[in-house]
Write an enzyme that holds these catalytic residues in place. Structure first.
Site, mmCIF file in Angstrom:
data_model
loop_
_atom_site.group_PDB
_atom_site.id
_atom_site.type_symbol
_atom_site.label_atom_id
_atom_site.label_comp_id
_atom_site.label_asym_id
_atom_site.label_seq_id
_atom_site.Cartn_x
_atom_site.Cartn_y
_atom_site.Cartn_z
ATOM 1 N N LYS A 199 42.778 -23.583 -52.011
ATOM 2 C CA LYS A 199 41.989 -22.730 -51.113
ATOM 3 C C LYS A 199 42.599 -21.334 -50.975
ATOM 4 O O LYS A 199 43.816 -21.179 -50.959
ATOM 5 C CB LYS A 199 41.917 -23.367 -49.726
ATOM 6 N N LYS B 184 33.171 -21.861 -49.562
ATOM 7 C CA LYS B 184 33.411 -22.213 -48.148
ATOM 8 C C LYS B 184 33.057 -21.016 -47.273
ATOM 9 O O LYS B 184 33.898 -20.156 -47.012
ATOM 10 C CB LYS B 184 34.876 -22.608 -47.968
#
Ligand code: 13P
Length: 336
Positions: A134, A217
């Site tokens: 991420k 995201k």
């Protein structure tokens, strides 16, 4: 189907979502201080191990994002944390950015750092068992922001990060977070988020990132937390769907929202409405930090050795979000 596409789908299929447990030590210390627990390495591990061994990890949590400290820790049974996560049927992921710093040229804004030495760090995380990663870019809304400079530079960093991650055979989570803080309207959030996401994909394509092997995201489209014109959950869902439909290329397999300061129920209810009305081909799921952990953390802080009690609360939240990821959540089920 490519290997990376397979991993992305496995993380998000069948109502599964992501547990974002990648709070840096600084952020985790703040979270623990609010519930009056001392932030030691041992306490951080105890809370996280309690969640990672809960039964909902198997049915509801397709992936867990870890922080550097946690991915290298061992459980009380002397297993590596990524081994525990994989034994539970989930996949380990790792936050690889090194945080948002002041953006030179526009000091009110932030640029996320961490590209130097990233290729080497990725190899190490891959060896430790990470399947995905991420990187979070962060943008604030006001009259003049986000600036073109922040939109461009964060998109560039997200794309360079993604290309390196795919080169190392992991799935990058691309997280451009337009913050909820501020007085802006939902319409402004819609316009800015659309611009931010479009620029991210422009850069991802330029950097030859395989869009089938990423997870986006994003934030949901919300009015600012200090805005006077609040909108309904139905409007949140329809604006969020409209924004993503218009700005995300169809190759992307899945979208996993951040909760961004929404309450647990709000984040679940909005996700449920998004899925009930999902007129796209994207899987729409969750990658929640606070909205999956808040109640469990509250309970745990007063009963730090009550593993079962803490897991029961976490399992309920995970189950509710998993139902929402299929558009099958209701307030009645929530309160049963
Ligand atoms: P929240 O769901 O608490 O916003 O955290 C998600 C996340 O990973 C932020 O980077």
């Amino acid at each position: 189907m490519s290997e990376l596409n397979n991993i992305a789908l496995k993380i998000l299929n069948d109502g599964k979502g992501i547990l974002a447990a990648d709070e840096s030590t600084g952020t985790m210390t703040k979270r623990l201080e609010t519930v009056k627990v001392t932030s030691t390495k041992e306490n951080r591990l105890l809370f996280r191990e309690t969640l990672f061994s809960a039964s909902s990890m198997t049915d509801c949590i397709g992936g867990v994002i870890l922080y550097d400290e946690t991915i290298k820790q061992e459980t009380s049974k002397k297993n590596k944390i990524p081994e525990l996560i994989s034994k539970m049927g989930s996949a380990a992921g790792i936050k690889v950015d090194t945080g948002a710093k002041v953006l030179a040229g526009s000091p009110e804004e932030k640029i996320t750092e961490g590209l130097d030495g990233l290729r080497e760090r990725l190899k190490e995380y891959f060896k430790l068992g990470a399947k995905f990663t991420k990187w979070r870019g962060v943008y604030n809304i006001s009259k003049d922001y986000p600036s073109k400079l922040s939109i461009q530079s964060n998109a560039h960093a997200l794309a360079r990060y993604s290309a390196l991650v795919q080169e190392c055979n992991m799935v990058p989570i691309v997280e451009p977070e337009v913050l909820m803080e501020g007085e802006h309207s939902a319409k402004e959030c819609f316009l800015k988020t659309s611009e931010v996401i479009k620029k991210c994909f422009e850069e991802l394509i330029l950097h030859k990132v395989d869009l089938k092997g990423i997870i986006l995201k994003p934030n949901m489209i919300l009015a600012g937390n200090k805005s006077k014109d609040k909108i309904s959950n139905e409007e949140v869902a329809s604006l969020t769907l409209k924004c993503l439909k218009n700005s995300v290329p169809s190759e992307v397999p899945g979208i996993a929202f951040l909760s961004g300061g929404q309450s647990e129920i709000e984040a679940t209810e909005n996700l449920n409405l998004i899925n009930k009305n999902n007129n796209t081909n994207f899987i729409m799921s969750y990658s929640y930090g606070r909205a999956l952990q808040q109640s469990a953390l509250q309970f745990w802080s007063k009963n730090i050795h009550d593993i079962e009690g803490t897991q029961k609360i976490f399992n309920h939240r995970a189950k509710m979000n998993s139902l929402a990821a299929k558009g099958k959540w209701s307030i009645e089920i929530e309160n049963q």
